[in-house]
Design a protein around this motif. Structure first.
Motif, PDB file in Angstrom:
ATOM      1  N   CYS A  41       0.839  -1.205   0.000  1.00  0.00           N
ATOM      2  CA  CYS A  41       0.000   0.000   0.000  1.00  0.00           C
ATOM      3  C   CYS A  41       0.873   1.253   0.000  1.00  0.00           C
ATOM      4  CB  CYS A  41      -0.944  -0.009   1.198  1.00  0.00           C
ATOM      5  SG  CYS A  41      -2.226  -1.259   1.088  1.00  0.00           S
ATOM      6  N   ASP A  42       1.672   1.416  -1.023  1.00  0.00           N
ATOM      7  CA  ASP A  42       2.570   2.562  -1.137  1.00  0.00           C
ATOM      8  C   ASP A  42       1.766   3.826  -1.442  1.00  0.00           C
ATOM      9  OD1 ASP A  42       4.508   4.412  -1.682  1.00  0.00           O
ATOM     10  OD2 ASP A  42       5.585   3.184  -3.148  1.00  0.00           O
ATOM     11  N   CYS A  49      -6.938  -0.614  -4.076  1.00  0.00           N
ATOM     12  CA  CYS A  49      -8.046  -1.272  -3.388  1.00  0.00           C
ATOM     13  C   CYS A  49      -7.561  -2.592  -2.789  1.00  0.00           C
ATOM     14  CB  CYS A  49      -9.199  -1.573  -4.345  1.00  0.00           C
ATOM     15  SG  CYS A  49      -9.904  -0.132  -5.162  1.00  0.00           S
ATOM     16  N   LEU A  50      -8.181  -3.001  -1.685  1.00  0.00           N
ATOM     17  CA  LEU A  50      -7.916  -4.314  -1.100  1.00  0.00           C
ATOM     18  C   LEU A  50      -9.072  -5.228  -1.462  1.00  0.00           C
ATOM     19  CD1 LEU A  50      -6.477  -6.363   0.709  1.00  0.00           C
ATOM     20  CD2 LEU A  50      -7.677  -5.333   2.668  1.00  0.00           C
ATOM     21  N   TYR A  51      -8.759  -6.294  -2.194  1.00  0.00           N
ATOM     22  CA  TYR A  51      -9.765  -7.259  -2.627  1.00  0.00           C
ATOM     23  C   TYR A  51      -9.621  -8.557  -1.839  1.00  0.00           C
ATOM     24  CZ  TYR A  51     -10.395  -4.312  -6.788  1.00  0.00           C
ATOM     25  OH  TYR A  51     -10.649  -3.267  -7.637  1.00  0.00           O
ATOM     26  N   TRP A  58      -6.091 -12.755  -0.902  1.00  0.00           N
ATOM     27  CA  TRP A  58      -6.335 -11.325  -1.027  1.00  0.00           C
ATOM     28  C   TRP A  58      -5.348 -10.727  -2.019  1.00  0.00           C
ATOM     29  CZ3 TRP A  58      -2.237  -8.081   0.145  1.00  0.00           C
ATOM     30  CH2 TRP A  58      -1.183  -8.658   0.876  1.00  0.00           C
ATOM     31  N   GLU A  59      -5.651  -9.536  -2.482  1.00  0.00           N
ATOM     32  CA  GLU A  59      -4.720  -8.830  -3.345  1.00  0.00           C
ATOM     33  C   GLU A  59      -4.968  -7.322  -3.249  1.00  0.00           C
ATOM     34  OE1 GLU A  59      -5.261 -10.044  -7.377  1.00  0.00           O
ATOM     35  OE2 GLU A  59      -7.054  -8.826  -7.680  1.00  0.00           O
ATOM     36  N   VAL A  60      -3.900  -6.562  -3.410  1.00  0.00           N
ATOM     37  CA  VAL A  60      -3.990  -5.110  -3.501  1.00  0.00           C
ATOM     38  C   VAL A  60      -3.804  -4.749  -4.965  1.00  0.00           C
ATOM     39  CG1 VAL A  60      -2.880  -2.928  -2.912  1.00  0.00           C
ATOM     40  CG2 VAL A  60      -3.176  -4.692  -1.159  1.00  0.00           C
ATOM     41  N   ASN A  61      -4.751  -4.002  -5.505  1.00  0.00           N
ATOM     42  CA  ASN A  61      -4.690  -3.734  -6.938  1.00  0.00           C
ATOM     43  C   ASN A  61      -5.424  -2.436  -7.254  1.00  0.00           C
ATOM     44  OD1 ASN A  61      -4.134  -4.140  -9.666  1.00  0.00           O
ATOM     45  ND2 ASN A  61      -4.755  -6.298  -9.595  1.00  0.00           N
ATOM     46  N   GLU A  73     -17.107  -2.231  -6.057  1.00  0.00           N
ATOM     47  CA  GLU A  73     -15.677  -2.052  -5.824  1.00  0.00           C
ATOM     48  C   GLU A  73     -15.392  -1.709  -4.358  1.00  0.00           C
ATOM     49  OE1 GLU A  73     -12.644  -1.840  -8.228  1.00  0.00           O
ATOM     50  OE2 GLU A  73     -14.067  -3.425  -8.657  1.00  0.00           O
ATOM     51  N   PRO A  74     -14.241  -2.156  -3.823  1.00  0.00           N
ATOM     52  CA  PRO A  74     -13.846  -1.764  -2.464  1.00  0.00           C
ATOM     53  C   PRO A  74     -13.525  -0.273  -2.396  1.00  0.00           C
ATOM     54  CG  PRO A  74     -12.606  -3.687  -3.234  1.00  0.00           C
ATOM     55  CD  PRO A  74     -13.305  -3.113  -4.423  1.00  0.00           C
ATOM     56  N   ALA A  75     -13.250   0.212  -1.197  1.00  0.00           N
ATOM     57  CA  ALA A  75     -12.899   1.623  -1.005  1.00  0.00           C
ATOM     58  C   ALA A  75     -11.620   1.951  -1.766  1.00  0.00           C
ATOM     59  CB  ALA A  75     -12.714   1.925   0.477  1.00  0.00           C
ATOM     60  N   LEU A  76     -11.623   3.092  -2.460  1.00  0.00           N
ATOM     61  CA  LEU A  76     -10.459   3.534  -3.226  1.00  0.00           C
ATOM     62  C   LEU A  76      -9.465   4.274  -2.338  1.00  0.00           C
ATOM     63  CD1 LEU A  76     -12.217   5.007  -6.392  1.00  0.00           C
ATOM     64  CD2 LEU A  76     -11.002   2.843  -6.253  1.00  0.00           C
ATOM     65  N   GLY A  77      -8.204   4.178  -2.695  1.00  0.00           N
ATOM     66  CA  GLY A  77      -7.185   5.023  -2.079  1.00  0.00           C
ATOM     67  C   GLY A  77      -6.807   4.699  -0.655  1.00  0.00           C
ATOM     68  N   ILE A  78      -6.933   3.449  -0.244  1.00  0.00           N
ATOM     69  CA  ILE A  78      -6.560   3.101   1.136  1.00  0.00           C
ATOM     70  C   ILE A  78      -5.079   3.362   1.385  1.00  0.00           C
ATOM     71  CG2 ILE A  78      -8.370   1.364   1.452  1.00  0.00           C
ATOM     72  CD1 ILE A  78      -6.268  -0.774   0.793  1.00  0.00           C
ATOM     73  N   ASN A  79      -4.276   3.374   0.321  1.00  0.00           N
ATOM     74  CA  ASN A  79      -2.830   3.579   0.483  1.00  0.00           C
ATOM     75  C   ASN A  79      -2.486   5.020   0.846  1.00  0.00           C
ATOM     76  OD1 ASN A  79      -3.898   3.819  -2.248  1.00  0.00           O
ATOM     77  ND2 ASN A  79      -1.842   4.413  -2.886  1.00  0.00           N
ATOM     78  N   PHE A  80      -3.349   5.995   0.497  1.00  0.00           N
ATOM     79  CA  PHE A  80      -3.016   7.389   0.754  1.00  0.00           C
ATOM     80  C   PHE A  80      -2.958   7.707   2.246  1.00  0.00           C
ATOM     81  CE2 PHE A  80      -5.107   8.225  -3.558  1.00  0.00           C
ATOM     82  CZ  PHE A  80      -3.885   8.149  -4.206  1.00  0.00           C
ATOM     83  N   ALA A  81      -3.735   6.999   3.052  1.00  0.00           N
ATOM     84  CA  ALA A  81      -3.781   7.285   4.494  1.00  0.00           C
ATOM     85  C   ALA A  81      -2.740   6.495   5.287  1.00  0.00           C
ATOM     86  CB  ALA A  81      -5.177   6.977   5.039  1.00  0.00           C
TER      87      ALA A  81
END
Length: 253
Positions: A41-42, A49-51, A58-61, A73-81
């Motif tokens: 989650c850079d 998104c986390l799927y 699981w996968e981050v994509n 779709e899952p929540a967008l932008g989880i990596n920004f926080a």
């Protein structure tokens, strides 16, 4: 994310099995595989998104480009926080969004395959027998109501390191009034000067009425929330905010 042939009949049990597999994968990402998940989650990457997948992985994509998507779709932008919050708070936030996504997917299938009132009720009852991902990640599976009340109303956690840390980010981070240059007890004249002189550290624009601002706890510069992709809701979970510049400096060290 896996497509379902339109002609394939789906039962409550099959939809629940799909839910349970995705849930298991998400829990792995947020518990046993947390180091791997954290690294993927850079914040420098685009919206991620986390799927959770039906086969318990699981996968981050990136989100799918198909519009509308095959599934919600899952929540967008989880990596920004990620770098703007303590790790346990960030994981809890992702867990909450993951719970919401799982329910959306399950009831999407329910609507798609024509579940009636009794079938939807039975599906929800089967889901409700299991602890939520948030309860598993926070270790409060036996006290969901108390945890939810504490999380949403007081903003405090039973595992928090102290009461004195909460008011400080609340006053520095969640900010819709003009950002001050310093915390002091100066009069109205200073406040007017601050309002006229405050500029965003990202875009350089001056303060505007009713705009959300956030202050970096490292360099003490102020930013428009929209410029650094932080919303008031996200800011409530941030105990120490680091702007993108300060975050990148720490990463290099």
């Amino acid at each position: 994310m896996e497509g379902i042939p339109p002609t394939t009949p789906r039962t409550v049990e099959e939809v629940f099995s799909d839910f349970r597999g995705r849930r298991t994968g998400l829990i792995k990402a947020l518990t046993t595989d947390v180091d791997k998940f954290y690294q993927q989650c850079d914040p420098e990457k685009e919206n991620l998104c986390l799927y959770g997948l039906p086969n318990e992985t699981w996968e981050v994509n990136l989100p799918v480009e198909e519009v509308p998507p095959e599934l919600p779709e899952p929540a967008l932008g989880i990596n920004f926080a990620r770098d703007g919050m303590q790790e346990k708070d960030w994981l809890s936030l992702v867990a909450v969004h993951s719970d919401s996504w799982l329910l959306a997917v399950a009831f999407y299938f329910g609507a798609r395959f024509g579940f009636g009132k009794n079938e939807r009720k039975r599906l929800f009852q089967m889901i409700n027998e299991m602890p939520t991902i948030f309860e598993v990640v926070t270790g409060n599976a036996k006290q969901p109501k108390e945890q939810s009340a504490n999380h949403n109303n007081s903003g405090k956690s039973n595992k928090s390191s102290g009461k004195s840390r909460q008011p400080e980010p609340q006053s520095k981070v969640v900010k819709t009034s003009p950002p001050p240059k310093e915390e002091d007890e100066s009069g109205e004249e200073d406040e007017e000067d601050d309002e006229q002189g405050a500029t965003c550290g990202a875009c350089g624009e001056s303060y505007g009425a009713d705009e959300f601002w956030i202050c970096c706890d490292i360099c003490e510069r102020w930013f428009h929330g929209k410029c650094v992709k932080i919303t008031p809701a996200k800011a409530e979970h941030i105990k120490q905010y680091k702007c993108p510049t300060c975050s990148s400096k720490r990463a290099r060290v």
